[in-house]
Design a protein around this motif. Structure first.
Motif, PDB file in Angstrom:
ATOM      1  N   ARG A  31       0.828  -1.205   0.000  1.00  0.00           N
ATOM      2  CA  ARG A  31       0.000   0.000   0.000  1.00  0.00           C
ATOM      3  C   ARG A  31       0.861   1.253   0.000  1.00  0.00           C
ATOM      4  O   ARG A  31       0.586   2.225  -0.722  1.00  0.00           O
ATOM      5  CB  ARG A  31      -0.926  -0.002   1.225  1.00  0.00           C
ATOM      6  N   GLN A  32       1.944   1.228   0.788  1.00  0.00           N
ATOM      7  CA  GLN A  32       2.806   2.399   0.905  1.00  0.00           C
ATOM      8  C   GLN A  32       3.493   2.723  -0.418  1.00  0.00           C
ATOM      9  O   GLN A  32       3.527   3.896  -0.825  1.00  0.00           O
ATOM     10  CB  GLN A  32       3.836   2.168   2.011  1.00  0.00           C
ATOM     11  N   TRP A  33       4.027   1.708  -1.102  1.00  0.00           N
ATOM     12  CA  TRP A  33       4.734   2.043  -2.345  1.00  0.00           C
ATOM     13  C   TRP A  33       3.758   2.391  -3.470  1.00  0.00           C
ATOM     14  O   TRP A  33       4.061   3.224  -4.336  1.00  0.00           O
ATOM     15  CB  TRP A  33       5.743   0.981  -2.747  1.00  0.00           C
ATOM     16  N   MET A  34       2.572   1.801  -3.427  1.00  0.00           N
ATOM     17  CA  MET A  34       1.581   2.164  -4.439  1.00  0.00           C
ATOM     18  C   MET A  34       1.113   3.602  -4.247  1.00  0.00           C
ATOM     19  O   MET A  34       0.857   4.314  -5.221  1.00  0.00           O
ATOM     20  CB  MET A  34       0.403   1.192  -4.397  1.00  0.00           C
ATOM     21  N   GLU A  35       0.999   4.026  -2.992  1.00  0.00           N
ATOM     22  CA  GLU A  35       0.676   5.421  -2.719  1.00  0.00           C
ATOM     23  C   GLU A  35       1.788   6.334  -3.222  1.00  0.00           C
ATOM     24  O   GLU A  35       1.542   7.409  -3.770  1.00  0.00           O
ATOM     25  CB  GLU A  35       0.477   5.626  -1.216  1.00  0.00           C
ATOM     26  N   ALA A  36       3.028   5.881  -3.043  1.00  0.00           N
ATOM     27  CA  ALA A  36       4.183   6.706  -3.411  1.00  0.00           C
ATOM     28  C   ALA A  36       4.315   6.891  -4.922  1.00  0.00           C
ATOM     29  O   ALA A  36       4.878   7.891  -5.377  1.00  0.00           O
ATOM     30  CB  ALA A  36       5.453   6.084  -2.845  1.00  0.00           C
ATOM     31  N   VAL A  37       3.821   5.925  -5.705  1.00  0.00           N
ATOM     32  CA  VAL A  37       3.998   6.020  -7.157  1.00  0.00           C
ATOM     33  C   VAL A  37       2.788   6.648  -7.851  1.00  0.00           C
ATOM     34  O   VAL A  37       2.794   6.790  -9.078  1.00  0.00           O
ATOM     35  CB  VAL A  37       4.276   4.630  -7.774  1.00  0.00           C
ATOM     36  N   LYS A  38       1.772   7.012  -7.064  1.00  0.00           N
ATOM     37  CA  LYS A  38       0.632   7.692  -7.679  1.00  0.00           C
ATOM     38  C   LYS A  38       1.093   8.975  -8.368  1.00  0.00           C
ATOM     39  O   LYS A  38       1.891   9.737  -7.835  1.00  0.00           O
ATOM     40  CB  LYS A  38      -0.421   8.033  -6.613  1.00  0.00           C
ATOM     41  N   GLY A  39       0.593   9.183  -9.533  1.00  0.00           N
ATOM     42  CA  GLY A  39       0.948  10.397 -10.256  1.00  0.00           C
ATOM     43  C   GLY A  39       2.165  10.261 -11.148  1.00  0.00           C
ATOM     44  O   GLY A  39       2.498  11.193 -11.888  1.00  0.00           O
ATOM     45  N   VAL A  40       2.863   9.110 -11.082  1.00  0.00           N
ATOM     46  CA  VAL A  40       3.989   8.893 -11.999  1.00  0.00           C
ATOM     47  C   VAL A  40       3.428   8.754 -13.407  1.00  0.00           C
ATOM     48  O   VAL A  40       2.555   7.921 -13.670  1.00  0.00           O
ATOM     49  CB  VAL A  40       4.793   7.634 -11.611  1.00  0.00           C
ATOM     50  N   ALA A  41       3.899   9.568 -14.317  1.00  0.00           N
ATOM     51  CA  ALA A  41       3.355   9.604 -15.675  1.00  0.00           C
ATOM     52  C   ALA A  41       3.540   8.256 -16.375  1.00  0.00           C
ATOM     53  O   ALA A  41       4.623   7.667 -16.342  1.00  0.00           O
ATOM     54  CB  ALA A  41       4.036  10.710 -16.471  1.00  0.00           C
ATOM     55  N   GLY A  42       2.472   7.785 -17.016  1.00  0.00           N
ATOM     56  CA  GLY A  42       2.561   6.570 -17.818  1.00  0.00           C
ATOM     57  C   GLY A  42       2.628   5.291 -17.024  1.00  0.00           C
ATOM     58  O   GLY A  42       2.939   4.240 -17.588  1.00  0.00           O
ATOM     59  N   LEU A  43       2.326   5.358 -15.728  1.00  0.00           N
ATOM     60  CA  LEU A  43       2.412   4.158 -14.895  1.00  0.00           C
ATOM     61  C   LEU A  43       1.209   3.254 -15.139  1.00  0.00           C
ATOM     62  O   LEU A  43       0.066   3.707 -15.144  1.00  0.00           O
ATOM     63  CB  LEU A  43       2.471   4.534 -13.418  1.00  0.00           C
TER      64      LEU A  43
END
Length: 348
Positions: free
Chosen positions: A255-267
């Motif tokens: 959950r923590q790393w998925m929250e951290a990668v929110k907003g990364v373009a093209g993910l």
């Protein structure tokens, strides 16, 4: 591990003959975790050895069908291809929908593929490439109703997910213990339902050394390494933490790393995100960036180790993320920053 090796190497040569009785408490400990009889557990060297014992040892005749998927582990698919070439068994590799949160979609693929000739089903729990959990219990029930057996590749679930063999309903299960149980490398486990042991041939001949109905016939691979005894400490560590707490920890890290990668373009995620469909393992893609290049950049520039799944499948591309028990929230947040920087560095 170091202590066990030192003890073994400093001992008299005939000490290796005393290992067998010392494995029995370990066997009981593993059986306790899986919720089965200790006489259904063999201690092996890894999941590949465990599963090969079943895939090559279950009696099958020419024309009998084995169902599996295109996403199952390559070593298991190799074993089935060898069985096909040796015995004329028909191997059918099904393409399953993934990522999906509704596991009944996967069960339906297997149900449609079943024929009167289907004798064995191999399924992963979960798929090692993207963490997609499989409806093992449903597939097992369906297979048994039609006279087929089920073998489960649990290399990526045992020690990660809190479950018992009764939750799966399968006939056979193989796993490596150095993964989520954090046991020494070169340790694995094979479960064979008690009434299936006698008919299943071991990989290495047991002869008169072991009765055909003895689960220990699958353990006669020669001299045991001393490190196998360190399974005792690994089991104690796991039980101290508690399986349910470990699973919760891995879900929180995810959950923590998925929250951290929110907003990364093209993910893009190639893993379902609902609780019943995945745990602790996920595959992501940065559109426009080749997975091998992303994996290399993350390792060299940020010391983040991932796996490039395109080496094993052409169905989707990306890198697999699977945090370890001791990873921290700060490291999960760093992953988000690293992916943003990777996009700028590799796309620029």
């Amino acid at each position: 591990v170091v202590r066990r090796v030192r003890e073994g190497e400093q001992a008299a040569p005939d000490t290796i003959f005393s290992y067998a009785p010392r494995l029995e408490p370990i066997r009981k400990g593993l059986a306790g975790l899986l919720g089965c009889d200790a006489e259904e557990i063999a201690i092996t060297r890894n999941a590949t050895e465990s599963l090969n014992a079943v895939l090559l040892g279950v009696p099958l005749r020419a024309g009998d069908e084995v169902l599996t998927t295109t996403l199952d582990y390559w070593a298991m698919l190799d074993a089935l291809e060898q069985r096909a070439g040796r015995d004329g068994v028909v191997v059918r590799k099904l393409r399953i929908p993934t990522p999906v949160n509704d596991l009944q979609q996967i069960a339906a693929v297997f149900e449609r593929a079943m024929t009167p000739r289907t004798k064995l089903i191999l399924i992963s729990h979960p798929v090692n490439l993207n963490g997609q959990l499989m409806p093992v219990r449903e597939i097992s029930a369906m297979a048994h109703a039609r006279g087929a057996e089920v073998v489960v590749d649990a290399a990526q679930s045992f020690g990660l997910l809190e479950y018992r063999i009764g939750d799966l309903g399968c006939d056979y299960l193989g796993t490596s213990l150095h993964k989520w149980l954090q046991a020494p490398k070169g340790t694995g486990m094979l479960y064979v339902r008690r009434d299936k042991i006698e008919k299943t041939w071991p990989l290495i001949a047991a002869g008169s050394t072991r009765k055909r109905e003895d689960i220990r016939k699958f353990e006669l691979y020669g001299t045991w390494p001393e490190t196998i005894l360190a399974l005792e400490e690994a089991l104690a560590f796991h039980e101290t933490l508690g399986g349910a707490r470990k699973e919760a920890r891995h879900r929180e890290l995810t959950r923590q790393w998925m929250e951290a990668v929110k907003g990364v373009a093209g993910l893009r995620f190639h893993t379902p995100l609902e609780r019943q469909a995945s745990c602790g393992i996920a595959c992501i893609e940065l559109e426009g960036l080749a997975a091998p290049a992303l994996r290399q950049w993350l390792r060299q520039e940020r010391r983040i180790v991932t796996m490039d799944v395109t080496r094993r499948t052409s169905e989707f591309a990306g890198v697999r993320i699977s945090p370890g028990l001791s990873n921290t929230k700060a490291e999960m947040e760093a992953l988000g920053s690293a992916l943003r920087d990777a996009r700028r560095a590799l796309a620029g």
